[in-house]
Motif scaffolding. Structure first.
Motif, PDB file in Angstrom:
ATOM      1  N   ARG A   9     -10.983   4.668   2.822  1.00 51.62           N
ATOM      2  CA  ARG A   9     -12.660   4.518   2.787  1.00 51.62           C
ATOM      3  C   ARG A   9     -12.957   4.325   1.169  1.00 51.62           C
ATOM      4  O   ARG A   9     -11.917   4.841   0.347  1.00 51.62           O
ATOM      5  N   PRO A  10     -14.005   3.986   0.618  1.00 48.61           N
ATOM      6  CA  PRO A  10     -14.417   4.309  -0.571  1.00 48.61           C
ATOM      7  C   PRO A  10     -14.448   5.520  -1.112  1.00 48.61           C
ATOM      8  O   PRO A  10     -14.603   6.337  -0.359  1.00 48.61           O
TER       9      PRO A  10
ATOM     10  N   ALA B 298     -17.471  -3.212  -7.720  1.00 43.34           N
ATOM     11  CA  ALA B 298     -17.151  -3.191  -6.318  1.00 43.34           C
ATOM     12  C   ALA B 298     -16.783  -1.481  -6.173  1.00 43.34           C
ATOM     13  O   ALA B 298     -16.396  -0.895  -7.004  1.00 43.34           O
ATOM     14  N   PRO B 299     -17.047  -1.045  -4.990  1.00 50.39           N
ATOM     15  CA  PRO B 299     -16.527   0.509  -4.674  1.00 50.39           C
ATOM     16  C   PRO B 299     -15.096   0.335  -4.775  1.00 50.39           C
ATOM     17  O   PRO B 299     -14.316  -0.596  -4.318  1.00 50.39           O
ATOM     18  N   GLU B 300     -14.537   1.496  -5.300  1.00 46.03           N
ATOM     19  CA  GLU B 300     -13.086   1.562  -5.441  1.00 46.03           C
ATOM     20  C   GLU B 300     -12.556   2.130  -4.067  1.00 46.03           C
ATOM     21  O   GLU B 300     -13.101   2.897  -3.200  1.00 46.03           O
ATOM     22  N   ARG B 301     -11.353   1.283  -3.680  1.00 46.15           N
ATOM     23  CA  ARG B 301     -10.600   1.791  -2.507  1.00 46.15           C
ATOM     24  C   ARG B 301      -9.291   2.056  -2.712  1.00 46.15           C
ATOM     25  O   ARG B 301      -8.646   1.160  -3.612  1.00 46.15           O
ATOM     26  N   ARG B 302      -8.614   2.913  -2.178  1.00 50.34           N
ATOM     27  CA  ARG B 302      -7.311   3.201  -2.589  1.00 50.34           C
ATOM     28  C   ARG B 302      -6.304   1.970  -1.725  1.00 50.34           C
ATOM     29  O   ARG B 302      -6.643   1.882  -0.609  1.00 50.34           O
TER      30      ARG B 302
ATOM     31  N   VAL C  12      -2.022   5.513  -1.627  1.00 50.90           N
ATOM     32  CA  VAL C  12      -2.081   6.534  -0.482  1.00 50.90           C
ATOM     33  C   VAL C  12      -0.494   7.296  -0.549  1.00 50.90           C
ATOM     34  O   VAL C  12      -0.276   8.453  -0.532  1.00 50.90           O
ATOM     35  N   VAL C  13       0.563   6.409  -0.417  1.00 49.23           N
ATOM     36  CA  VAL C  13       1.974   6.700  -0.114  1.00 49.23           C
ATOM     37  C   VAL C  13       2.285   7.606  -1.230  1.00 49.23           C
ATOM     38  O   VAL C  13       2.969   8.646  -1.229  1.00 49.23           O
TER      39      VAL C  13
END
Length: 336
Positions: A225-226, A285-289, A294-295
Motif C-alpha cells: 500500500r502507499p 507518484a505515491p511511494e510504494r514499497r 519489505v523482505v
C-alpha cells in the motif's frame, strides 16, 4: 489449505525451522520466500510428510500431517528439491511410471493415463519432445518435466519448490502464466522461492522465512500500500529540496537528476509549487514499497541480517555443526 503451529525441525544442535505458523488459504498464490539455507525446503518436506517435525503441528487440506498423508497426497501436486526422473527413460515413460506408482485414490487411473500424460506435457511445453531419454534433457526441460508430474492428477493444491529453476526468461514467463491459469481454475498454489521478482508478479500472499523463523506473513497488496510519502523525480533536486524544506524525508541520486521522498497530503499542490518555481518534475507518484524493501525490512526487524547462503538447510548445518546435522537429517528422513 495449509496451517502449521509452532512447526520446528532440529538436526542435532542446529534448528533448521523454528516455530513456524503458516496460514495458506484456499485460492491463494502463496509465495514462501527466503534465502538459500533459510529452511524453506525443510518446511516443505514436513508439510508433505517426507520429514518428521521435532515439535509443532501441520495440517494440509484439513488433515494432520504426516498421519493424514494417505488422504492428502492424492490431492496434492508437488515438486520438491528439483525433479526426479529415470535418466534412461523418455519424459513420457517417466510420467506414465510416476502415475502408476502414485498414491492410491488419485484422480484418473490406468484408462486415462495416456491422455493425462499428453495433457501434462502440453501444459508445460514438452508436447513436441521426441522419445529421447531424460539424460539428454537440459536443466530447464527437466524442471518442466517435474512440473508436469505435479499436474498429472488435477491437484487441489500445488506445492512447488523453486519451479522456475534453470528456465530461461521465456520459460519463466510461460510457467508463471500456467500457474496463474491453474489458480484461476481453483488450484491453490504454494510456491517456495528466493526470486523476489517472480513472487511479486504472481503471488497474492507472502511469508518470509529468515534463518528458520517466519518473520512476515501478509497479503501482498497490504504490504505494498502507499506509504503516505510522495516520490518526486526531478532534474533539479537541490532546488526542489530547498523549496520543500523539512517535508523532504529522503534524498538520493537518480538517472537524469534526483529522487526525493516527501511527506505531504497534497501531491497536486506540491507539483504546482515546484513547477511554478521552475523545477522540472520528471515523475511524481505515491511511494510504494517493493517486495525487496519489505523482505529486507522484515529480516532486519527479526534481529538478524538476511542470510544468503549457497546451500540449503542441511548444508549449512553440516558446516556449522561438524556434519552431525546432515547425518541426523538423513537418518530422520529414512525413518519418515
Amino acid at each position: 489449505m495449509i496451517r502449521t503451529e509452532g512447526l520446528t525441525k532440529r538436526y542435532g544442535r542446529v534448528t533448521a525451522v523454528d516455530g513456524v505458523d503458516l496460514d495458506v488459504r484456499e485460492g491463494d498464490v502463496y509465495g514462501f520466500l527466503g534465502a538459500n539455507g533459510s529452511g524453506k525446503t525443510t518446511t516443505v518436506r514436513m508439510l508433505l510428510g517426507l520429514v518428521l517435525a521435532t515439535s509443532g503441528t501441520a495440517e494440509v487440506l484439513g488433515r494432520p500431517m504426516p498421519r493424514g498423508r494417505a488422504e492428502v497426497l492424492p490431492q496434492v501436486g508437488a515438486l520438491v528439491e528439483g525433479p526426479g526422473a529415470y535418466d534412461g527413460l523418455s519424459g513420457r515413460a517417466n510420467l506414465r511410471l510416476f502415475d502408476a506408482m502414485g498414491p492410491r485414490g488419485a484422480a484418473g487411473g490406468r484408462r486415462t493415463r495416456r491422455a493425462r500424460v499428453e495433457e501434462a506435457l502440453e501444459r508445460v511445453g514438452l508436447a513436441g519432445v521426441d522419445r529421447r531419454p531424460v539424460r539428454a534433457y537440459s536443466l530447464g526441460m527437466r524442471q518442466r518435466l517435474g512440473l508436469a508430474s505435479a499436474l498429472l492428477r488435477a491437484p487441489r493444491l500445488l506445492v512447488l519448490d523453486e519451479p522456475t529453476n534453470g528456465l530461461d526468461p521465456q520459460g519463466i514467463h510461460e510457467i508463471r502464466e500456467l500457474l496463474l491459469e491453474l489458480n484461476r481454475a481453483g488450484v491453490t498454489v504454494f510456491l517456495s522461492s528466493h526470486l523476489l521478482a517472480e513472487i511479486e508478479q504472481m503471488c497474492t500472499r507472502v511469508g518470509v522465512l529468515d534463518r528458520g523463523r517466519l518473520v512476515l506473513q501478509e497479503q501482498l497488496d497490504v504490504l505494498q500500500r502507499p506509504t503516505g510519502r510522495t516520490e518526486v523525480l526531478t532534474a533539479d533536486p537541490t532546488r526542489a529540496a530547498e523549496l520543500l524544506g523539512g517535508a523532504v524525508e529522503h534524498r538520493a541520486a537518480a538517472p537524469g537528476g534526483g529522487r526525493l521522498l516527501v511527506r505531504t497530503d497534497d501531491a497536486a499542490g506540491l507539483n504546482r509549487r515546484l513547477v511554478e518555481a521552475g523545477c522540472r518534475v520528471l515523475t511524481l507518484a505515491p511511494e510504494r514499497r517493493t517486495l525487496e524493501d519489505v523482505v529486507l525490512a522484515a529480516a532486519r526487524g527479526s534481529g538478524d541480517r538476511p542470510g544468503f547462503r549457497t546451500d540449503d538447510d542441511g548444508g549449512p548445518g553440516a558446516q556449522r555443526d561438524g556434519g552431525d546435522a546432515l547425518a541426523a537429517r538423513r537418518a530422520d528422513e529414512g525413518a519418515a
